[in-house]
Design a protein around this motif. Sequence first.
Motif, PDB file in Angstrom:
ATOM      1  N   SER A 221     -47.647  18.031  69.786  1.00  0.00           N
ATOM      2  CA  SER A 221     -47.906  18.342  71.201  1.00  0.00           C
ATOM      3  C   SER A 221     -46.710  17.960  72.058  1.00  0.00           C
ATOM      4  O   SER A 221     -46.490  18.532  73.109  1.00  0.00           O
ATOM      5  CB  SER A 221     -49.162  17.612  71.685  1.00  0.00           C
ATOM      6  OG  SER A 221     -48.877  16.259  71.965  1.00  0.00           O
TER       7      SER A 221
ATOM      8  N   GLY B 111     -43.745  18.493  71.214  1.00  0.00           N
ATOM      9  CA  GLY B 111     -42.683  19.475  71.019  1.00  0.00           C
ATOM     10  C   GLY B 111     -42.011  19.445  69.663  1.00  0.00           C
ATOM     11  O   GLY B 111     -41.069  20.204  69.430  1.00  0.00           O
TER      12      GLY B 111
ATOM     13  N   THR C  95     -41.589  20.306  65.815  1.00  0.00           N
ATOM     14  CA  THR C  95     -42.131  21.285  64.876  1.00  0.00           C
ATOM     15  C   THR C  95     -42.969  20.529  63.848  1.00  0.00           C
ATOM     16  O   THR C  95     -42.752  19.334  63.645  1.00  0.00           O
ATOM     17  CB  THR C  95     -41.003  22.022  64.141  1.00  0.00           C
ATOM     18  OG1 THR C  95     -40.220  21.040  63.463  1.00  0.00           O
ATOM     19  CG2 THR C  95     -40.129  22.800  65.100  1.00  0.00           C
TER      20      THR C  95
ATOM     21  N   ILE D 248     -51.428  32.624  75.253  1.00  0.00           N
ATOM     22  CA  ILE D 248     -50.783  31.695  74.310  1.00  0.00           C
ATOM     23  C   ILE D 248     -51.437  31.727  72.941  1.00  0.00           C
ATOM     24  O   ILE D 248     -51.171  30.868  72.105  1.00  0.00           O
ATOM     25  CB  ILE D 248     -50.795  30.251  74.841  1.00  0.00           C
ATOM     26  CG1 ILE D 248     -52.217  29.842  75.213  1.00  0.00           C
ATOM     27  CG2 ILE D 248     -49.863  30.098  76.004  1.00  0.00           C
ATOM     28  CD1 ILE D 248     -52.378  28.354  75.298  1.00  0.00           C
TER      29      ILE D 248
ATOM     30  N   VAL E 274     -48.784  31.443  70.489  1.00  0.00           N
ATOM     31  CA  VAL E 274     -47.729  30.441  70.682  1.00  0.00           C
ATOM     32  C   VAL E 274     -48.087  29.200  69.867  1.00  0.00           C
ATOM     33  O   VAL E 274     -49.184  28.675  70.001  1.00  0.00           O
ATOM     34  CB  VAL E 274     -47.602  30.070  72.175  1.00  0.00           C
ATOM     35  CG1 VAL E 274     -46.522  29.020  72.363  1.00  0.00           C
ATOM     36  CG2 VAL E 274     -47.312  31.305  73.000  1.00  0.00           C
TER      37      VAL E 274
ATOM     38  N   HIS F  62     -46.340  23.409  69.266  1.00  0.00           N
ATOM     39  CA  HIS F  62     -45.194  22.632  69.730  1.00  0.00           C
ATOM     40  C   HIS F  62     -44.385  23.375  70.786  1.00  0.00           C
ATOM     41  O   HIS F  62     -43.453  22.817  71.356  1.00  0.00           O
ATOM     42  CB  HIS F  62     -44.315  22.210  68.555  1.00  0.00           C
ATOM     43  CG  HIS F  62     -43.712  23.352  67.803  1.00  0.00           C
ATOM     44  ND1 HIS F  62     -44.373  24.009  66.793  1.00  0.00           N
ATOM     45  CD2 HIS F  62     -42.511  23.953  67.922  1.00  0.00           C
ATOM     46  CE1 HIS F  62     -43.598  24.959  66.312  1.00  0.00           C
ATOM     47  NE2 HIS F  62     -42.468  24.946  66.976  1.00  0.00           N
ATOM     48  N   LYS F  63     -44.739  24.641  71.030  1.00  0.00           N
ATOM     49  CA  LYS F  63     -44.006  25.367  72.074  1.00  0.00           C
ATOM     50  C   LYS F  63     -44.839  25.548  73.334  1.00  0.00           C
ATOM     51  O   LYS F  63     -44.463  26.302  74.220  1.00  0.00           O
ATOM     52  CB  LYS F  63     -43.601  26.747  71.538  1.00  0.00           C
ATOM     53  CG  LYS F  63     -42.565  26.656  70.426  1.00  0.00           C
ATOM     54  CD  LYS F  63     -41.804  27.941  70.292  1.00  0.00           C
ATOM     55  CE  LYS F  63     -40.753  27.844  69.207  1.00  0.00           C
ATOM     56  NZ  LYS F  63     -40.878  28.959  68.253  1.00  0.00           N
ATOM     57  N   ARG F  64     -45.975  24.858  73.420  1.00  0.00           N
ATOM     58  CA  ARG F  64     -46.851  25.111  74.562  1.00  0.00           C
ATOM     59  C   ARG F  64     -46.549  24.216  75.755  1.00  0.00           C
ATOM     60  O   ARG F  64     -47.093  24.406  76.830  1.00  0.00           O
ATOM     61  CB  ARG F  64     -48.315  24.941  74.145  1.00  0.00           C
ATOM     62  CG  ARG F  64     -48.743  26.009  73.163  1.00  0.00           C
ATOM     63  CD  ARG F  64     -50.232  26.046  72.954  1.00  0.00           C
ATOM     64  NE  ARG F  64     -50.567  27.102  71.995  1.00  0.00           N
ATOM     65  CZ  ARG F  64     -51.793  27.514  71.725  1.00  0.00           C
ATOM     66  NH1 ARG F  64     -52.813  26.959  72.351  1.00  0.00           N
ATOM     67  NH2 ARG F  64     -52.000  28.468  70.852  1.00  0.00           N
ATOM     68  N   ASN F  65     -45.724  23.204  75.549  1.00  0.00           N
ATOM     69  CA  ASN F  65     -45.375  22.276  76.629  1.00  0.00           C
ATOM     70  C   ASN F  65     -46.611  21.660  77.277  1.00  0.00           C
ATOM     71  O   ASN F  65     -46.784  21.682  78.492  1.00  0.00           O
ATOM     72  CB  ASN F  65     -44.520  22.982  77.684  1.00  0.00           C
ATOM     73  CG  ASN F  65     -43.714  21.973  78.491  1.00  0.00           C
ATOM     74  OD1 ASN F  65     -43.303  20.939  77.954  1.00  0.00           O
ATOM     75  ND2 ASN F  65     -43.516  22.246  79.766  1.00  0.00           N
TER      76      ASN F  65
ATOM     77  N   ARG G 132     -36.670  17.467  72.242  1.00  0.00           N
ATOM     78  CA  ARG G 132     -36.193  18.529  73.122  1.00  0.00           C
ATOM     79  C   ARG G 132     -34.671  18.524  73.248  1.00  0.00           C
ATOM     80  O   ARG G 132     -34.119  19.312  74.019  1.00  0.00           O
ATOM     81  CB  ARG G 132     -36.808  18.369  74.511  1.00  0.00           C
ATOM     82  CG  ARG G 132     -38.219  18.872  74.578  1.00  0.00           C
ATOM     83  CD  ARG G 132     -38.858  18.591  75.915  1.00  0.00           C
ATOM     84  NE  ARG G 132     -40.112  19.302  76.024  1.00  0.00           N
ATOM     85  CZ  ARG G 132     -41.192  19.002  75.320  1.00  0.00           C
ATOM     86  NH1 ARG G 132     -41.166  18.003  74.478  1.00  0.00           N
ATOM     87  NH2 ARG G 132     -42.298  19.706  75.446  1.00  0.00           N
TER      88      ARG G 132
END
Lengths: 418, 362
Positions: A321, A323, A325, B72, B75, B78-81, B108
């Motif tokens: 969550s 970010g 992977t 989403i 999506v 990990h790309k959902r912010n 990031r």
Amino acid sequence: MADSTPILGDDGLTLKAKLRQAERRNKLKTFGLTVPLLAFILVTFVFPILLMIARSVDNPVPVRAIPQTLEALQSWTPPTLPAEATYRLFAEELLAADETGDLGRLASRLNYDLPGSRSALTRLGRALRRGAEDGQSYRALFEEVDPRWSEPEIWAGLKALDGRLTGAYYLAATDRTRDVDGDIVLQPENTRIYIGLYLKTLWVSLLVTLFCVLLAYPIAYQLATLPTGRANLLMILVLLPFWTSLLVRTTAWIVLLQSQGVLNDILVALGILDDEGRVQLIYNMTGTIVALTHILLPFMVLPLYSVMKTIPPNYRRAAISMGATPSRAWIDVFFPLTIPGLGAGSVLVFILCIGYYITPALVGGRTGQLISSEIAYHMQSSLNWGLAAALGTILLVGVLALYWIYDRLVGIDNLKMG
Amino acid sequence: MDATQAAVRFEGVQKSYDGETLVVKDLNLSIAKGEFVTMLGPSGSGKTTCLMMLAGFETATRGEIYIGQRSINRVPPHKRNIGMVFQNYALFPHMSVAENLAYPLKVRGIDKAERETRVLRALDMVQLAPFANRRPGMLSGGQQQRVAVARALVFDPDIVLMDEPLGALDKQLREQMQYEIKHIHERIGVTVVYVTHDQSEALTMSNRIAVFNDGVIQQLAPPTELYERPSNAFVAHFIGENNRLDGIVRSRDGDICQVELGDGSMVRSLAVNIGGVGSRTTLSLRPERVTVHAKAGEIDNVFAGKVEELIYLGDHIRTRVSLCGQDDFIVKLPNSDRHAMLEPGANVHFGWNAGDCRALDG
Ligand SMILES: Nc1ncnc2c1ncn2[C@@H]1O[C@H](COP(=O)(O)OP(=O)(O)O)[C@@H](O)[C@H]1O
Ligand SMILES: [Mg+2]
């Protein structure tokens, strides 16, 4: 707050004193509960180990049997031969030792240091019992009995037997010996065995540990993520080796792996091998490694599983969550948390492997033997207990040293057995 | 609210884990930017499942979820912010507090100097700067909770999800944390979707509450409205204390209806959610809206009742009364000297207004 009046209980003792008393009683009780185990460990574990260490340096026979000869030899140096008086002294002491049976023991002892020298002594003993011919010098008698007595090596060997304690077993255990001048030198190349065997044992243990890690990690991972019902079933499969007799398992490996065995038959049937090209998978190092990996696998799976089981799936979700992977989350969060289990399993497997005896003995053939088989050989066949003890002590010290290194690198506190 | 302006939108979302039962049934929910929306409902009602679908750890069986304008569904999480606070915090035990906070910035690719300033700022926000180098295991529950909140916010996510984040704390700390989270939300204006089964928590913190039961949103409303004007029997019962009286609608005149109870008494009630005349209904009446020593003519409904039991609760006295054929009717009497004390066994007249007595689904 400087109120220093002690608080008193009803029997006049201060509260502090009573607390201490209660604590002491508790400690005694705890100690009392551990006494039986402590005694058991002391008698069956610590004491034998101390005995083994003592045995590896113990050297009672020479100073008992030929004390004066040894003393006389101290002033002698090769390459000449000792004086006639020393010959006579030795002959007299040997005759006395023959009465008590020490002659044979002395012969064995000398034989450890100078392989093949036993007969020189026993023949001498027999000749001395018959008595010398008139006018013959002792030196002539000795040389007539066995030509080795005309060379300084055997005398140097006798001289080196001096002392109640000896390092000779450790020299032998590290492929070293004393030359005629008493200096420590490597043995001739063709008789060096132990150093190579130690290295081989280390190497095999490392390999087995590595294979166990490679096999156990995914299994433990599966076990930890499966629903409980199926995890239990899989766990039974993992534990099956624990519950099966070692001999049964070993027999199974023989059936599977021998050159006329199941695996080879299948490979031949599939045309991967031709009938003449069957590979020998047992009675060599391959057999030892396969069987050890199989037997020790549960010791890797269990600590890994129990550690993985305690890692909440939310950790990885949290990382994702944020970010990361999924693979990054696995590397950053999941894997580091399994290191204690990995460490525990590796230490366990490695140490068990280093001292494993029965399996290499059964499936290792001639080339698949580890140091343990040499120790067993000297315990049971050659009866050179001093050498067996020295080999065992070196093994023990090596394991302790590795344990220490592990503590330095990872920390023993990080070990999690379950 | 204009649906296209929403920060988060569930559109006809369904979820089934086993392909047979729907755990979430036709969820439609729009959440405005900066709003604090709570999903409230009993355990097993599908709240966590909704949150997990929004976070991307579960896929919706049917329907679409939007963040802003973008669907989403495809999506990866990990790309959902989206920032998340988990029930047991999920702080990484092998990293220090500062490393935990720096983690989302590190993945990031934010450089070290920037990371440090943002971590410090986040730690200041939750007043934990002195604990930066501690391991989470060395913090108290409340401190861990604050670290978890800071970690979910440190990377400026569009949305923060919290799944029963205060569940592991004791009552006092829980209340304190409720205010802290509420204040942080007010200060930084992030959109929050909060899950709890604790109604007082939901009432304290939220802009709007979605009451869940059985995979369906029963009512979506601001806290006051939810309490004052529950739209069905489940919500009335779940939020706050509530007297339930079962009866049958006998007549209806605009907003007001007459309901006949089991013992034959007729109650004037507010028609909120009823069928036609003759249908079953449940009357919902808050215990604090009942008056004692009521006189006919001054108030819409007056019934004689017998005081069964008094429970002293400090600020008020809970009184159990037999009334209208029911012996578990609860009346809350404020503990004030202006108020008459009742004796157990006394026969008293109780009354309430039609507007406080809501006729809901049966
Ligand atoms: N991973 C899962 N697999 C199967 N069923 C699940 C799973 N997660 C939740 N459920 C079921 O879905 C229903 C809703 O669960 P959940 O969303 O966790 O409810 P809540 O968070 O409101 O307590 C429950 O009946 C639960 O048993
Ligand atoms: Mg839940």
